[in-house]
Design a protein around this motif. Structure first.
Motif, mmCIF file in Angstrom:
data_model
loop_
_atom_site.group_PDB
_atom_site.id
_atom_site.type_symbol
_atom_site.label_atom_id
_atom_site.label_comp_id
_atom_site.label_asym_id
_atom_site.label_seq_id
_atom_site.Cartn_x
_atom_site.Cartn_y
_atom_site.Cartn_z
ATOM 1 N N GLY A 98 -9.992 13.751 25.737
ATOM 2 C CA GLY A 98 -10.843 13.578 26.922
ATOM 3 C C GLY A 98 -10.571 14.658 27.945
ATOM 4 N N ALA A 99 -10.904 14.356 29.190
ATOM 5 C CA ALA A 99 -10.795 15.355 30.263
ATOM 6 C C ALA A 99 -9.339 15.750 30.527
ATOM 7 N N ILE A 100 -9.157 17.057 30.729
ATOM 8 C CA ILE A 100 -7.859 17.589 31.152
ATOM 9 C C ILE A 100 -8.105 18.158 32.548
ATOM 10 N N GLU A 101 -7.419 17.608 33.540
ATOM 11 C CA GLU A 101 -7.581 18.079 34.920
ATOM 12 C C GLU A 101 -6.355 18.888 35.308
ATOM 13 N N MET A 102 -6.623 20.070 35.865
ATOM 14 C CA MET A 102 -5.535 20.993 36.194
ATOM 15 C C MET A 102 -5.751 21.628 37.558
ATOM 16 N N LEU A 103 -4.691 22.264 38.046
ATOM 17 C CA LEU A 103 -4.781 23.167 39.191
ATOM 18 C C LEU A 103 -4.348 24.522 38.656
ATOM 19 N N ALA A 104 -5.121 25.551 38.955
ATOM 20 C CA ALA A 104 -4.786 26.892 38.493
ATOM 21 C C ALA A 104 -4.466 27.776 39.689
ATOM 22 N N ALA A 105 -3.407 28.552 39.564
ATOM 23 C CA ALA A 105 -3.081 29.559 40.579
ATOM 24 C C ALA A 105 -3.543 30.899 40.037
ATOM 25 N N VAL A 106 -4.336 31.599 40.856
ATOM 26 C CA VAL A 106 -4.942 32.860 40.423
ATOM 27 C C VAL A 106 -4.742 33.900 41.521
ATOM 28 N N VAL A 117 -0.941 20.723 35.006
ATOM 29 C CA VAL A 117 -1.801 19.653 34.499
ATOM 30 C C VAL A 117 -1.609 18.431 35.387
ATOM 31 N N LEU A 118 -2.708 17.922 35.930
ATOM 32 C CA LEU A 118 -2.651 16.752 36.801
ATOM 33 C C LEU A 118 -2.910 15.469 36.016
ATOM 34 N N LYS A 119 -3.780 15.560 35.004
ATOM 35 C CA LYS A 119 -4.164 14.364 34.254
ATOM 36 C C LYS A 119 -4.662 14.757 32.872
ATOM 37 N N HIS A 120 -4.223 14.002 31.856
ATOM 38 C CA HIS A 120 -4.692 14.260 30.494
ATOM 39 C C HIS A 120 -4.435 13.047 29.615
ATOM 40 N N ASN A 121 -5.076 13.035 28.444
ATOM 41 C CA ASN A 121 -4.867 11.989 27.440
ATOM 42 C C ASN A 121 -4.642 12.628 26.069
ATOM 43 N N GLU A 122 -3.952 13.748 26.065
ATOM 44 C CA GLU A 122 -3.744 14.452 24.793
ATOM 45 C C GLU A 122 -2.644 13.775 23.968
ATOM 46 N N THR A 165 -4.944 22.776 18.304
ATOM 47 C CA THR A 165 -5.848 23.895 18.621
ATOM 48 C C THR A 165 -6.917 23.474 19.629
ATOM 49 N N ILE A 166 -7.426 22.248 19.503
ATOM 50 C CA ILE A 166 -8.475 21.775 20.423
ATOM 51 C C ILE A 166 -7.938 21.745 21.852
ATOM 52 N N THR A 167 -6.736 21.217 22.024
ATOM 53 C CA THR A 167 -6.105 21.175 23.352
ATOM 54 C C THR A 167 -5.891 22.593 23.876
ATOM 55 N N SER A 168 -5.384 23.469 23.008
ATOM 56 C CA SER A 168 -5.117 24.863 23.405
ATOM 57 C C SER A 168 -6.391 25.542 23.895
ATOM 58 N N ARG A 169 -7.471 25.329 23.148
ATOM 59 C CA ARG A 169 -8.762 25.936 23.532
ATOM 60 C C ARG A 169 -9.280 25.331 24.837
ATOM 61 N N ALA A 170 -9.088 24.030 25.002
ATOM 62 C CA ALA A 170 -9.582 23.353 26.206
ATOM 63 C C ALA A 170 -8.864 23.866 27.449
ATOM 64 N N VAL A 171 -7.541 23.937 27.378
ATOM 65 C CA VAL A 171 -6.761 24.444 28.521
ATOM 66 C C VAL A 171 -7.171 25.878 28.825
ATOM 67 N N THR A 172 -7.266 26.695 27.781
ATOM 68 C CA THR A 172 -7.619 28.108 27.960
ATOM 69 C C THR A 172 -9.004 28.242 28.589
#
Length: 191
Positions: A98-106, A117-122, A165-172
């Motif tokens: 499902g949804a992966i919620e994050m904060l990114a520093a750029v 990562v703030l929230k996930h169900n991986e 791989t699905i998680t890796s692609r989602a985060v990326t």
């Protein structure tokens, strides 16, 4: 016949009493839930704000303050010496669970620094490894163009988590979109 009418009246009375008791119980339950929510929600909201502030401090350790960016919901400028040294922006994507919620520093010039990562169900033991430094540090100093998930490691791209791989692609994907958004925003600020 009078006896039958009396029984019918008793049945109506008991149905009415049950309905009234049910209505009163529902009303009281609703009032308890509403009161509990009214008491706990401000504390929960305060906790969410604190968690976000802590996450921003973790992502940009040398920032003196974090200022909201006008017109950008959930965006903050990490300030140091009166200048923006990084943008902290929300990032999200759909992972295996499902949804992966994050904060990114750029960085202002459009390079990833880190993410939280703030929230996930991986999947535990597989996808949840996205929070570990070994995976996260692959993003540091990468532009959006370099954010491609690969199975064979290279210095340039992001190596997929084994079995996730699905998680890796989602985060990326989420971090790449955040980096692109910051790069586009920064380009408008230089004018």
């Amino acid at each position: 016949m009078a006896h039958d009418e009396h029984t019918h009246e008793d049945k109506n009375n008991s149905v009415f009493k049950i309905a009234m008791n049910l209505a009163i119980t529902c009303f009281i339950s609703g009032a308890i839930i509403a009161t509990t929510f009214a008491i706990t929600e401000p504390a929960a909201a305060e906790q969410r704000v604190k968690a976000k502030n802590d996450a921003m401090r973790e992502l940009v350790k040398d920032a003196e303050s974090f200022n909201p960016i006008d017109g950008k919901d959930g965006w903050y400028g990490a300030m140091k010496g009166g200048k923006v040294v990084a943008y902290v922006v929300p990032a999200s994507s759909k992972g295996y669970g499902g949804a992966i919620e994050m904060l990114a520093a750029v960085t202002p010039d459009g390079k990833a620094m880190d993410y939280k990562v703030l929230k996930h169900n991986e999947t535990p033991g597989l996808g949840d490894k996205m929070v570990e430094p070994k995976f996260r540090k692959q993003f540091a100093n990468k532009t959006a163009n370099d954010m491609e998930v690969v199975k064979v490691p290279t210095d340039k791209n992001i190596q997929a988590l084994t079995g996730a791989t699905i998680t890796s692609r989602a985060v990326t994907k989420g971090i790449k979109e955040a980096v692109e958004a910051v790069a586009a925003y920064s380009a408008t600020q230089k004018k």
